[in-house]
Design an enzyme around this catalytic site. Sequence first.
Site, mmCIF file in Angstrom:
data_model
loop_
_atom_site.group_PDB
_atom_site.id
_atom_site.type_symbol
_atom_site.label_atom_id
_atom_site.label_comp_id
_atom_site.label_asym_id
_atom_site.label_seq_id
_atom_site.Cartn_x
_atom_site.Cartn_y
_atom_site.Cartn_z
ATOM 1 C CG ASP A 1 -1.941 -1.102 1.188
ATOM 2 O OD1 ASP A 1 -1.582 -2.200 0.729
ATOM 3 O OD2 ASP A 1 -3.078 -0.898 1.619
ATOM 4 C CE LYS A 2 -0.971 3.474 3.400
ATOM 5 N NZ LYS A 2 -1.390 2.085 3.298
ATOM 6 C CB CYS B 1 -4.352 -8.266 -0.148
ATOM 7 S SG CYS B 1 -3.434 -8.642 1.360
ATOM 8 C CD GLU C 1 -5.759 0.957 5.124
ATOM 9 O OE1 GLU C 1 -5.411 1.351 4.004
ATOM 10 O OE2 GLU C 1 -5.808 -0.254 5.442
ATOM 11 C CB SER D 1 -8.957 -1.153 4.315
ATOM 12 O OG SER D 1 -8.603 -2.177 3.418
#
Length: 555
Positions: free
Chosen positions: A120-121, A191, A440, A466
């Site tokens: 994600d980051k 994911c 999140e 999320s």
Amino acid sequence: MRSDSIKRGLERAPHRALLYSLGLSRDDLEKPFIGVINSYSSMVPGHVHLRMIADAVIQGVREAGGVPFEFNTIVVCDGLAMDHEGMRYSLPSRELIADSVETIAKAHALDGLILIPNCDKVTPGMLMAAARLDLPTIIITGGPMPCGWFNGRKVAFSHVYEGIGRVKSGELSEEELEMLAMAACPAPGSCNGLYTANTMACVVEALGLSLPGSATPPATSSRRVALARETGRRIIELIRGNITASRILTRKAFENAIRVDLALGGSTNTVLHLMAVAREAGVDLELEDFDRLSRETPQIAELIPSGPHGMDDLDRAGGVPAVMKTLEPLLHLDALTVTGKTVGENISGARRLDEGVIRPLDKPIRRVGGIAVLRGSLAPRGAVVKTAGVPPSMMRFRGRARVFDSGDEAVDALMSGRMREGDVVVIRYEGPRGGPGMREMLAPTAALVGLGLIEKIALVTDGRFSGATRGLCVGHVSPEAAEGGPIAVVEENDMILIDVESRILDLEVHESELRRRMDSWKPPKPRAEKGWLLRYSLGVSSADSGAILKASSEH
């Protein structure tokens, strides 16, 4: 070449001595120095396979006549960091990653960069660094994990979170939940739904910073290895053509990327990340741009968590090139990409291979895109909602405020049955500064789904959600509570109006009463008392400007 500053001239003999110690030859000193920035980790599912990707990249660099040097950055797995103190570190890690890539590139005078992110980051952090450094740069993301199967249906990571609420409601046993957990994530990769990591991979491709077709092939597939090798070869051509990141990261590229995100119904976190990357690139990008483009861009795909399809289905249907080909009338086809060609040239031969997954433009899932920006007395500077995940019955909702000063308190209330139909769960002091780190809120949103409350209760927060979130979940409320925004003075049983189609988020309190409350509000003591999170909380900007770290002159 930039690397000449560490390898040419009398005064650089000591530098050459160190380079020779690595096994380099005198011939190697005539070649471009390429930084291969890997984010491998043995604890993160999206990154555990990245050594394989990096090996292919390095092979490609050598084949094309460059000298590759591999470095590493940190990575936080949002799934493992969720619902405890660790999530406070997730968004801040984006800044550390950007700074570390800048440090590596500048300290070692690299001629070009190949960035290997996935989660994600890491992807936006590396993008920020690419924009800041303006070197020839190309990105190869690590790719998605396949979906799992449980009780005859396709499942992904978000289904496990939702399963907790299903256990609480008696729909699922604890043993069945454990079996679901064992089935949902069957292999390495980011994911397996259109969560933030995979949305960002699609965004990188749409921006033009990765090779066409890079976003969707499975993490451990031979196609991804071949793309990694070609990525390594391609960086040398970028250097020869002096195609730096700034030539690709233009206003047109950002608008193309936003449209792809909206058409797919991707994560709201991309709003934060694209604004942060645009700032580094010197491109003026505002919340209004997302909303304007959303009104013009149909949603043509519906992936997990909002729909039935996985990333494997999107890949099979033609991937991002097929999505962009479908959106062709709406895109800036003259935008430059890392292929050295334009977007239009790259997608000229693309086609949809499954119209059940990627709909035609004239037969969309929704006539507008998957993200909306709301404003009103509760969010004067804006809030963000993922419309792709909102049930039609919840597009306009008016309810009683139930107020919590942390996400944990809200989850406890939901799980103990203290919420009722018609409530608006308000979670505050979870913004970039107040959290700190803008955690999140996957646990409360998943609880709504699992408890069967997705069409009965809404969530509003100055934190974020999320990419696995669905339901009427409004995040990024700005100004945040810690800044003294109106969300800080919401009281129990205040009425809140959420009208997604009209883009309204209102606290139905008389202006004089709201002013009285604001005048008596006092900022709380910072949650972080030392270390990196304290420094972050003192310097981070609001969500409506991308939650970036401000320069000292901006404080």
